[in-house]
Design an enzyme around this catalytic site. Structure first.
Site, mmCIF file in Angstrom:
data_model
loop_
_atom_site.group_PDB
_atom_site.id
_atom_site.type_symbol
_atom_site.label_atom_id
_atom_site.label_comp_id
_atom_site.label_asym_id
_atom_site.label_seq_id
_atom_site.Cartn_x
_atom_site.Cartn_y
_atom_site.Cartn_z
ATOM 1 N N LYS A 66 0.809 -1.222 0.000
ATOM 2 C CA LYS A 66 0.000 0.000 0.000
ATOM 3 C C LYS A 66 0.848 1.281 0.000
ATOM 4 O O LYS A 66 0.387 2.328 -0.410
ATOM 5 C CB LYS A 66 -0.957 0.006 1.189
ATOM 6 C CG LYS A 66 -2.100 -0.991 1.013
ATOM 7 C CD LYS A 66 -3.087 -0.917 2.154
ATOM 8 C CE LYS A 66 -4.190 -1.942 1.935
ATOM 9 N NZ LYS A 66 -5.252 -1.849 2.947
ATOM 10 N N ASP A 104 -10.228 2.611 2.085
ATOM 11 C CA ASP A 104 -10.357 1.891 3.359
ATOM 12 C C ASP A 104 -11.032 2.752 4.429
ATOM 13 O O ASP A 104 -11.807 2.253 5.248
ATOM 14 C CB ASP A 104 -8.973 1.473 3.893
ATOM 15 C CG ASP A 104 -8.357 0.356 3.064
ATOM 16 O OD1 ASP A 104 -9.107 -0.453 2.490
ATOM 17 O OD2 ASP A 104 -7.111 0.289 3.003
ATOM 18 N N GLY A 245 -15.388 -7.102 10.320
ATOM 19 C CA GLY A 245 -14.810 -6.273 9.267
ATOM 20 C C GLY A 245 -15.431 -6.420 7.890
ATOM 21 O O GLY A 245 -14.946 -5.813 6.929
#
Ligand code: ATR
Length: 279
Positions: A66, A104, A245
C-alpha cells in the site's frame, strides 16, 4: 475488449475481492475481469511495469504494497494522502495516468454507520498499529475524544502516533499490549477496535479482559473470517454492540468500483458474493 482489474498483494491466498468484483461486473453487464495479482516483493518493480504494458484499467493494492506503490503513481488523491497509503489505483483511459486513492477509510466509516456505532466524543482503544489501524485513526480522529493505541511492537504505535499533525496527535495515547489482559481496567474505553490479525486462527485469543469489555459499549474486529472471533463473542456476551470487518471490505470495494466504472456500485450484489465465498 475485456477491461482488466485486479488486486496486487503478497501472499493473496485469502482475498475475497475477485469474487466480489467479478460478481458486480457480471451483474451490471460490464465486460471486465478482476484478477488476483500475487507478485512477490523481489519482482514488484517489474510487476508494476507489467501492469502498465498489459493495459490494466485499475487495481486494488493490499498488504504489503500500500505504500510501495506510491512512487509509481502520477497523482495521489487527498484520500490516500491522508492515510499515506493507497489501496485503489485508477488508470486514466485518456492519459494513462495512475491515480492513487484510499477507500479503506470510507469502508470503515460505512462499517460504523451500518453498525450504528457513533464515535463522536468517545474514548477508543485501538489494538494494532499497522495499515488498517492507520485507516481507523484517520476515520475516527476528527470526532473522537481520544484514542489509545496498543501494539505488540510499541515502536510501531509510536510511529503511527507521530504520523499525525499536532491537533490529532494530542488525542492519541499509547498503552501496553500485555497489560490489556489485566482483569481490572485502570482506564475504561467506550469503543474497542481490533485491527490485528489475532483471531484469524481458531482459538487465538486477544489479551483483552472481560472486565474491560464489560465497561465498553461497542467492539469492532476488522477480521471477517471467522465472522465471530473469540474477541467479538466475548464482547457480545459482555453486552457490547459488535461489528466484524465485512462491511469495511464491502464498502472499500464498492467505492473502488465507483472510482473505476463511474457509476453506483450494487452493494447488495457485492455483499451476496462475499457471503457466498465465505461459506
Ligand atoms: P494490516 O494492513 O492488516 O493492518 P499490517 O500492517 O501487517 O496489516 O499490521 C498487522 C498488525 O497486527 C500489527 O499491529 C501487528 O503487530 P506488530 O506491529 O507488533 O507486528 C499485529 N499482529 C500481527 N500478528 C500479531 C500477533 N500474533 N500478536 C499481536 N499482534 C499481532
Amino acid at each position: 475488449m475485456t477491461s482488466l482489474y485486479g488486486i496486487l498483494g503478497h501472499p493473496l491466498g485469502h482475498t475475497l475481492s475477485p469474487a466480489m468484483q467479478n460478481a458486480v461486473f457480471t451483474s451490471v453487464g460490464i465486460d471486465a475481469a478482476y484478477l488476483p495479482l500475487a507478485i512477490s516483493p523481489d519482482r514488484i518493480r517489474k510487476g508494476l511495469a507489467g501492469l502498465k504494458t498489459a493495459g490494466f484499467a485499475g487495481f486494488n493494492v493490499t498488504v504489503p504494497y500500500k505504500e510501495t506503490v506510491i512512487p509509481f503513481l502520477d497523482r495521489i488523491d487527498p484520500s490516500a494522502r491522508a492515510v499515506g497509503a493507497v489501496n485503489t489505483v485508477v488508470i486514466s483511459r485518456k492519459t494513462g495516468q495512475w491515480i492513487g486513492h484510499n477507500t479503506d477509510v470510507f469502508g470503515f466509516q460505512m462499517l460504523l454507520r451500518r453498525a450504528r456505532i457513533r464515535p463522536a466524543g468517545k474514548s477508543v482503544l485501538l489494538i494494532g498499529a499497522g495499515g488498517a489501524a492507520k485507516a481507523v485513526c484517520v476515520a475516527m480522529l476528527p470526532t473522537v475524544k481520544s484514542i489509545q493505541i496498543v501494539n505488540r511492537t510499541p515502536e510501531r504505535a509510536r510511529r503511527l502516533q507521530i504520523s499525525f499533525p499536532e491537533k490529532f496527535r494530542k488525542k492519541i495515547t499509547r498503552g501496553n499490549f500485555r497489560s490489556l489482559s489485566a482483569s481490572l481496567p485502570d482506564q475504561s474505553f467506550d469503543i474497542i477496535v481490533n485491527s490485528t490479525s489475532v483471531g484469524l486462527k481458531k482459538g487465538a485469543r486477544l489479551p483483552v479482559s472481560d472486565g474491560r469489555l464489560k465497561s465498553a459499549e461497542a467492539a469492532i474486529d476488522l477480521i471477517y473470517n471467522p465472522p465471530v472471533t473469540d474477541f467479538l463473542r466475548r464482547a457480545k456476551k459482555s453486552g457490547c454492540r459488535t461489528a466484524n470487518g465485512l462491511d469495511m471490505l464491502l464498502y472499500q470495494g464498492a467505492r473502488a468500483f465507483e472510482l473505476w466504472i463511474g457509476r453506483a456500485a450494487p452493494v447488495a450484489v457485492m455483499r451476496r458474493a462475499l457471503l457466498r465465498s465465505l461459506l
